[in-house]
Design a protein around this motif. Structure first.
Motif, PDB file in Angstrom:
ATOM      1  N   UNK A 209       0.863  -1.186   0.000  1.00 25.00           N
ATOM      2  CA  UNK A 209       0.000   0.000   0.000  1.00 25.00           C
ATOM      3  C   UNK A 209       0.895   1.230   0.000  1.00 25.00           C
ATOM      4  N   UNK A 210       0.303   2.423   0.111  1.00 16.39           N
ATOM      5  CA  UNK A 210       1.066   3.664   0.171  1.00 16.39           C
ATOM      6  C   UNK A 210       1.439   3.982   1.616  1.00 16.39           C
ATOM      7  N   UNK A 211       2.612   4.631   1.812  1.00  9.85           N
ATOM      8  CA  UNK A 211       3.103   4.893   3.164  1.00  9.85           C
ATOM      9  C   UNK A 211       3.459   6.355   3.411  1.00  9.85           C
ATOM     10  N   UNK A 212       2.865   7.256   2.648  1.00  2.29           N
ATOM     11  CA  UNK A 212       3.090   8.673   2.900  1.00  2.29           C
ATOM     12  C   UNK A 212       4.554   9.040   2.869  1.00  2.29           C
ATOM     13  N   UNK A 213       5.039   9.695   3.930  1.00  2.00           N
ATOM     14  CA  UNK A 213       6.418  10.183   3.956  1.00  2.00           C
ATOM     15  C   UNK A 213       7.417   9.180   4.529  1.00  2.00           C
ATOM     16  N   UNK A 214       6.952   7.981   4.916  1.00  2.00           N
ATOM     17  CA  UNK A 214       7.869   6.975   5.465  1.00  2.00           C
ATOM     18  C   UNK A 214       8.542   6.219   4.322  1.00  2.00           C
ATOM     19  N   UNK A 215       9.719   6.691   3.930  1.00  2.00           N
ATOM     20  CA  UNK A 215      10.408   6.084   2.795  1.00  2.00           C
ATOM     21  C   UNK A 215      10.777   4.634   3.049  1.00  2.00           C
ATOM     22  N   UNK A 216      11.127   4.303   4.280  1.00  2.00           N
ATOM     23  CA  UNK A 216      11.551   2.932   4.569  1.00  2.00           C
ATOM     24  C   UNK A 216      10.436   1.927   4.280  1.00  2.00           C
ATOM     25  N   UNK A 217       9.221   2.255   4.701  1.00  2.00           N
ATOM     26  CA  UNK A 217       8.111   1.328   4.478  1.00  2.00           C
ATOM     27  C   UNK A 217       7.694   1.255   3.014  1.00  2.00           C
ATOM     28  N   UNK A 218       8.101   2.229   2.223  1.00  2.00           N
ATOM     29  CA  UNK A 218       7.868   2.163   0.777  1.00  2.00           C
ATOM     30  C   UNK A 218       8.774   1.134   0.099  1.00  2.00           C
ATOM     31  N   UNK A 219       9.728   0.593   0.821  1.00  2.00           N
ATOM     32  CA  UNK A 219      10.741  -0.276   0.213  1.00  2.00           C
ATOM     33  C   UNK A 219      10.146  -1.386  -0.644  1.00  2.00           C
ATOM     34  N   UNK A 234      14.651  -7.230   1.432  1.00  2.00           N
ATOM     35  CA  UNK A 234      13.665  -6.381   2.103  1.00  2.00           C
ATOM     36  C   UNK A 234      13.933  -4.889   2.079  1.00  2.00           C
ATOM     37  N   UNK A 235      15.042  -4.421   1.496  1.00  2.00           N
ATOM     38  CA  UNK A 235      15.336  -2.996   1.552  1.00  2.00           C
ATOM     39  C   UNK A 235      15.381  -2.526   2.995  1.00  2.00           C
ATOM     40  N   UNK A 236      14.666  -1.436   3.278  1.00  2.00           N
ATOM     41  CA  UNK A 236      14.598  -0.912   4.647  1.00  2.00           C
ATOM     42  C   UNK A 236      13.193  -1.048   5.236  1.00  2.00           C
ATOM     43  N   UNK A 237      12.410  -1.991   4.728  1.00  2.00           N
ATOM     44  CA  UNK A 237      11.026  -2.150   5.200  1.00  2.00           C
ATOM     45  C   UNK A 237      10.987  -2.271   6.721  1.00  2.00           C
ATOM     46  N   UNK A 238      10.049  -1.545   7.332  1.00  2.00           N
ATOM     47  CA  UNK A 238       9.922  -1.520   8.777  1.00  2.00           C
ATOM     48  C   UNK A 238       8.640  -2.222   9.227  1.00  2.00           C
ATOM     49  N   UNK A 239       8.332  -2.050  10.512  1.00  2.00           N
ATOM     50  CA  UNK A 239       7.247  -2.806  11.150  1.00  2.00           C
ATOM     51  C   UNK A 239       5.909  -2.700  10.417  1.00  2.00           C
ATOM     52  N   UNK A 240       5.521  -1.494   9.991  1.00  3.93           N
ATOM     53  CA  UNK A 240       4.213  -1.330   9.346  1.00  3.93           C
ATOM     54  C   UNK A 240       4.156  -2.096   8.035  1.00  3.93           C
ATOM     55  N   UNK A 241       5.182  -1.977   7.224  1.00  4.68           N
ATOM     56  CA  UNK A 241       5.224  -2.714   5.964  1.00  4.68           C
ATOM     57  C   UNK A 241       5.240  -4.216   6.210  1.00  4.68           C
ATOM     58  N   UNK A 242       6.027  -4.641   7.201  1.00  2.00           N
ATOM     59  CA  UNK A 242       6.078  -6.065   7.529  1.00  2.00           C
ATOM     60  C   UNK A 242       4.698  -6.583   7.936  1.00  2.00           C
ATOM     61  N   UNK A 243       4.011  -5.819   8.786  1.00  2.00           N
ATOM     62  CA  UNK A 243       2.681  -6.222   9.232  1.00  2.00           C
ATOM     63  C   UNK A 243       1.704  -6.315   8.072  1.00  2.00           C
TER      64      UNK A 243
END
Length: 332
Positions: A209-219, A234-243
């Protein structure tokens, strides 16, 4: 091929429809820092103040430990014919991964910071690369996208993939200009998009999905399967993207995990680690002042009984698969 007349603004609009990110511009120099020119107060800086960016998005006045050291390529073993070879390249504090498929296709995921561009080109030349079938920019952060323009200027690239998110830094503009110079249009990297490659199954499983200004979750997160063996990048994907990836039930199980965000506490959560269940975990990291890889992350990986390799300790890490078994070439 069109002449390179498209303005920087127009180039940035290519990705703007899903929400451009506001960040202050400026190419990093050989030391990894630069002078603040816009939005300085947002970063806790004064106009004209020289500073360094940390991987967690903060800015500091002192450079990461070891950042003044000149990067150079390790000596690495050429790919094995008829096998899949994955090189987690040692580019200091950053990310760059090269994949050679058994069918002979070349894939590059990220290229470290600006100063790592020449190092990545050196690696690719060592490995006999003459062109790239696929180049992936996981997200616009400079420690992933910085060297991509150098690679694009050195090799013919057939297809470029990136998530549909923009950035206003000179580093990202350089990447867009280099893509345009080759007469290419960026293909969107998002969950459900597959790479048209023979002999492997390679598909993006994030972003979902889209993640606004959080570049890491856009990975852009890529899952690759060769025979019975599987890899997750995984690039820099963080908790929200992982979830979100877990919730979408995308294919995450992998023998080898490229650990997210250089081993930051913000990534590789317990639920995500359970979903991936890796036998091996690769951390792309260099000397830094912000605690990568985090002790808690290393503890989670050990509890999961994953064998850990780190580019800061082991140099370039090379995995070779015959479709049945994965072998890691000798590391430091």
């Amino acid at each position: 091929m069109r002449k390179l007349s498209l303005s920087i603004v127009a180039l940035l609009l290519i990705w703007s429809s899903t929400g451009a990110v506001s960040a202050h511009p400026g190419r990093t120099d050989a030391k990894g820092g630069h002078t603040c020119r816009t939005n300085c107060a947002k970063w806790g800086l004064k106009d004209g103040q020289y500073h360094y960016h940390n991987a967690d998005g903060s800015a500091t006045l002192t450079p990461p430990s070891g950042s003044n050291g000149k990067l150079k390529a390790d000596k690495i073993t050429p790919p094995r014919k008829g096998k899949l070879s994955v090189y987690y390249l040692n580019v200091g504090q950053g990310d760059a991964t090269y994949i050679k498929t058994a069918e002979g296709d070349d894939i590059l995921i990220d290229a470290g910071k600006n100063e790592a561009g020449d190092v990545v080109v050196d690696y690719l030349k060592q490995l006999g690369v003459d062109d790239l079938e696929v180049l992936i920019s996981t997200h616009p952060d400079a420690d992933h996208s910085g060297g991509l323009d150098t690679v694009l200027n050195a090799f013919k690239v057939k297809a470029v993939y990136a998530p549909k998110v923009s950035h206003t830094t000179d580093t990202f503009k350089d990447f867009l200009l280099a893509v345009k110079k080759q007469g290419l249009t960026i293909k969107e990297a998002k969950a459900g998009v597959s790479l048209p490659l023979e002999g492997v199954t390679a598909a993006f499983v994030g972003p979902t999905t889209a993640y606004g200004s959080n570049l890491n979750d856009w990975s852009a997160v890529l899952h690759l399967a060769y025979g019975d063996n599987t890899f997750l990048f995984t690039g820099d994907a963080e908790k929200k993207s992982e979830s979100d990836m877990i919730a979408k039930k995308v294919r995450l199980k992998a023998d080898v995990l490229k650990v997210g965000h250089h081993g930051s506490v913000s990534s590789t959560t317990d639920p995500f680690l359970k979903a991936v269940a890796p036998q091996y975990a690769i951390i792309s990291v260099g000397q830094n002042s912000y605690g990568h890889p985090a002790a808690s992350l290393l503890s989670r990986l050990k509890a999961a009984k994953a064998t850990i390799y780190r580019t800061d300790l082991n140099g370039t890490v090379t995995a070779v698969s015959d479709g049945k078994k994965i072998t890691f070439l000798k590391v430091k």
